[in-house]
Design an enzyme around this catalytic site. Structure first.
Site, mmCIF file in Angstrom:
data_model
loop_
_atom_site.group_PDB
_atom_site.id
_atom_site.type_symbol
_atom_site.label_atom_id
_atom_site.label_comp_id
_atom_site.label_asym_id
_atom_site.label_seq_id
_atom_site.Cartn_x
_atom_site.Cartn_y
_atom_site.Cartn_z
ATOM 1 N N HIS A 39 -67.769 -3.345 5.701
ATOM 2 C CA HIS A 39 -67.324 -2.072 5.122
ATOM 3 C C HIS A 39 -66.992 -1.120 6.276
ATOM 4 O O HIS A 39 -67.608 -1.217 7.342
ATOM 5 C CB HIS A 39 -68.489 -1.530 4.292
ATOM 6 N N ASP A 97 -76.544 -4.084 7.111
ATOM 7 C CA ASP A 97 -75.988 -3.253 6.052
ATOM 8 C C ASP A 97 -76.503 -3.808 4.727
ATOM 9 O O ASP A 97 -76.068 -4.872 4.278
ATOM 10 C CB ASP A 97 -74.457 -3.306 6.108
ATOM 11 N N GLN A 150 -75.341 -3.408 -0.393
ATOM 12 C CA GLN A 150 -75.113 -4.253 -1.576
ATOM 13 C C GLN A 150 -76.243 -5.259 -1.767
ATOM 14 O O GLN A 150 -76.151 -6.125 -2.641
ATOM 15 C CB GLN A 150 -73.774 -4.996 -1.459
ATOM 16 N N LYS A 175 -76.203 3.384 -5.254
ATOM 17 C CA LYS A 175 -75.837 2.044 -5.714
ATOM 18 C C LYS A 175 -77.025 1.315 -6.337
ATOM 19 O O LYS A 175 -76.918 0.160 -6.716
ATOM 20 C CB LYS A 175 -75.307 1.220 -4.540
ATOM 21 N N CYS A 190 -62.799 -0.032 0.909
ATOM 22 C CA CYS A 190 -63.275 0.347 2.238
ATOM 23 C C CYS A 190 -63.492 -0.871 3.123
ATOM 24 O O CYS A 190 -64.392 -0.886 3.971
ATOM 25 C CB CYS A 190 -64.562 1.172 2.176
HETATM 26 C C1 PLP Z 1 -71.439 -3.077 2.026
HETATM 27 C C2 PLP Z 1 -71.373 -1.579 2.020
HETATM 28 N N1 PLP Z 1 -71.735 -0.903 3.113
HETATM 29 C C3 PLP Z 1 -71.711 0.431 3.168
HETATM 30 C C4 PLP Z 1 -71.306 1.180 2.092
HETATM 31 C C5 PLP Z 1 -71.262 2.667 2.241
HETATM 32 O O1 PLP Z 1 -72.063 3.293 1.305
HETATM 33 P P1 PLP Z 1 -71.989 4.886 1.222
HETATM 34 O O2 PLP Z 1 -70.567 5.225 0.911
HETATM 35 O O3 PLP Z 1 -72.917 5.208 0.110
HETATM 36 O O4 PLP Z 1 -72.423 5.425 2.522
HETATM 37 C C6 PLP Z 1 -70.924 0.518 0.921
HETATM 38 C C7 PLP Z 1 -70.473 1.266 -0.267
HETATM 39 O O5 PLP Z 1 -69.348 1.555 -0.526
HETATM 40 C C8 PLP Z 1 -70.941 -0.891 0.896
HETATM 41 O O6 PLP Z 1 -70.559 -1.559 -0.186
#
Ligand code: PLP
Lengths: 138, 427
Positions: free
Chosen positions: B142, B219, B222, B245, B384
């Site tokens: 991401h 990370d 998910q 999430k 993203c």
């Molecule tokens: C794998 C992963 N990492 C990071 C994020 C970033 O999360 P946030 O936008 O809540 O900071 C997301 C969510 O979109 C994600 O799916």
């Protein structure tokens, strides 16, 4: 349920786009993507001696709305002067598309116009160019 | 409520789900799932990977704080401030237990996973990364786990490397030993891909990184919402995830870090709460975790996240995961019957509850718009993860994602709606 945004004309244009392709060389070309989805639209324009749009082509990949919009827009600006192209109102394009769009989809619909205007504004005014060359010649 | 005509891959898993997991009861916990999107069209929410819905207990816990004991934390010698502080810190303790952190001071409240990555890049990265050092990522990350490192290596003259992925959306580990070297300072990767749904072999990757002396950041945005996560078993050094999430509110997330690492790191932001003593010529820092929590925090949100953790814990993360596996199996099977549809990522048994797909002749935006008319919420775009899509040669995909409240009937509706979308586009 109401599918009115996908009326016949939009689907027709998606299947059979108008003015699809590239012009090389062109008087101005511009390409940009929609940050929401990464779709890309490029527009190439050739002007005639009166500074009117003689030929226009667009290319790229995108959703039915952005593609139909590019077809309708390029059709509409044929014969327009550079100034008219620069002043082309977004309301007119939305009217041509003629279907109700959500805020996110308005961005898809206006992508081609944004590209066209960026190209048209980025192009030095041919009148000024001519004057400048005349000046250097003098 | 499940059809028996489907032959489940994992019979005992399904049996467990059927006996232990009452989806109808769970659905009743979520006010938004009782809503109609358009008159007569109930919501089919298949976008939990972007942001999950909230059960009533979470909404109520936050309301309760505002209605009954709203006050700043760590700042008042009065009844309300004490109660607010207890709730705020109590949530931290439950979060620590939820991911099996050794100590609750290893749980740093941040705004979201993104801020967790930025905090580590800024604080640990600036203090430790030197010219020529390498940070290893993967091509399925991401943007939150790419851009902060790009900023860091630009500033430091360091180098970013990427582990590639295979066609099936799993990591290609064949070149890992060339990518992970004594120059590698940090390996930061996702536990679960938000596009492919790939569940990566976290422990194996952590061990490989540690073997060359690199630190590891996971990370878990998910992962934590969907499966039992144990940071001590993984032995990762840092980990980030977002509350929104995992049935919690927006505006709060967690950075986990090993205590000795966090203690050695300089603060990220300066201000109130993060100091021990401030003099005009300098300051000393507060203890963990408050060293990293400058200013008045998101108090209601932390309390809401604590309640979400309780909610998920009561249901059991293994049960939630098993249910999602069952739904993912069902969905991949059902989607394979739609002509021209291609799902990206590994088969269901290696995949979390995510199905990113393309449909020949239909752009993801158009798919999403047409599904919306049937009340179905999915995501369309690059999610993203532009480098991932770029490698696939795609600008965008459509993504349906599943959670603890997803039913097979909802998947059936998705498939019917996709057939209808094809018809509208004369396919
Ligand atoms: C794998 C992963 N990492 C990071 C994020 C970033 O999360 P946030 O936008 O809540 O900071 C997301 C969510 O979109 C994600 O799916």
């Amino acid at each position: 349920m109401d599918e009115s945004i996908y009326r016949e004309q939009i689907i027709d244009l998606y299947e059979h786009p108008l003015n699809y392709g590239k012009l090389e060389p062109a008087d101005f070309s511009y390409e940009e993507d929609n940050p929401l989805c990464g779709d890309v639209v490029r527009i190439d324009v050739r002007l005639d001696e009166n500074n009117r749009v003689a030929e226009v082509a667009w290319s790229g990949d995108g959703c039915a709305i952005s593609q139909a919009s590019a077809s309708l827009l390029t059709e509409e600006i044929k014969g327009m002067t550079l100034d008219e192209v620069r002043a082309f109102p977004k309301e007119r394009l939305l009217e041509l598309i003629g279907v109700p769009l959500s805020m996110a989809r308005v961005k898809c619909a206006l992508l081609s116009l944004k590209v066209l205007k960026a190209g048209a504004y980025g192009m030095p005014d041919p009148e000024i160019l001519r004057k400048q060359t005349n000046q250097t010649e003098e | 409520m499940y059809g028996f005509f489907l032959v489940p891959a994992d019979f005992f898993g399904i049996f467990w789900v059927m006996t232990m997991f009452d989806v109808d009861k769970i659905r009743a916990d979520f006010p938004v799932l009782q809503e109609e999107v358009y008159p007569g069209v109930p919501l089919v929410y298949l976008d939990s990977a972007a942001s999950s819905q909230k059960p009533l207990v979470v909404i109520e816990a936050m309301n309760e704080y505002y209605r009954r004991y709203n006050a700043n934390v760590h700042r008042g010698i009065h009844r309300l401030s004490e109660e607010a502080t207890n709730a705020y810190e109590g949530a931290r303790e439950r979060i620590a237990r939820f991911i099996n952190a050794a100590e609750s001071c290893e749980i740093i409240y941040v705004r979201n996973a993104t801020e967790g990555f930025n905090l580590v890049a800024y604080s640990w990265g600036r203090a430790n990364i030197k010219p020529g050092d390498e940070i290893l990522l993967t091509e399925m990350e991401h943007h939150a786990n790419i851009v902060p490192w790009q900023l860091l290596v630009q500033e430091k003259g360091a180098v970013l490397r990427y582990v590639p992925f295979n066609e099936d959306g799993t990591l290609d580990l064949s070149s890992l030993s060339e990518l992970l070297t004594e120059r590698t300072r940090l390996f930061s990767f996702t536990a679960v891909s938000n596009v492919f749904g790939t569940i990566n072999p976290v422990k194996q990757l952590v061990d490989a990184a540690h073997a060359v002396g690199a630190l590891v950041m996971v990370d878990a945005a998910q992962a934590v919402p969907h499966m039992a996560v144990d940071v001590q078993a993984w032995d990762c050094d840092f980990m980030a995830f977002s509350s929104h999430k995992m049935c919690g509110p927006t505006g709060i997330g967690v950075l986990y870090g090993k205590r000795e690492l966090l203690e050695a790191m300089p603060p990220f932001m300066g201000g109130g709460d993060m100091i021990r003593r401030v003099r005009l010529d300098g300051s000393t820092w507060n203890d963990l975790p408050w060293k990293f929590e400058a200013g008045t925090p998101s108090i209601a949100e932390a309390i809401g996240l604590g309640t979400a953790v309780d909610y998920l814990t009561n249901l059991g993360m293994d049960n939630i995961h098993a249910h999602e596996q069952f739904i993912t199996n069902y969905a991949l099977e059902a989607l394979s019957e739609v002509p021209g549809l291609k799902v990206y990522g590994p088969p269901a048994n290696q995949k979390a509850g995510v199905a990113a797909f393309t449909l020949k002749g239909l752009h993801p935006h158009d798919i999403s718009e047409l599904l919306d008319k049937d009340g179905i919420a999915i995501r369309a775009g690059h999610h993203c993860a532009m480098p991932l899509h770029h490698k696939l040669g795609l600008a965008a995909t459509a993504r349906a994602s599943f959670y603890l409240h997803t039913t097979t009937q909802e998947i059936d509706k998705l498939v019917i709606s996709l057939h209808r979308a094809r018809k509208i586009f004369r396919l």
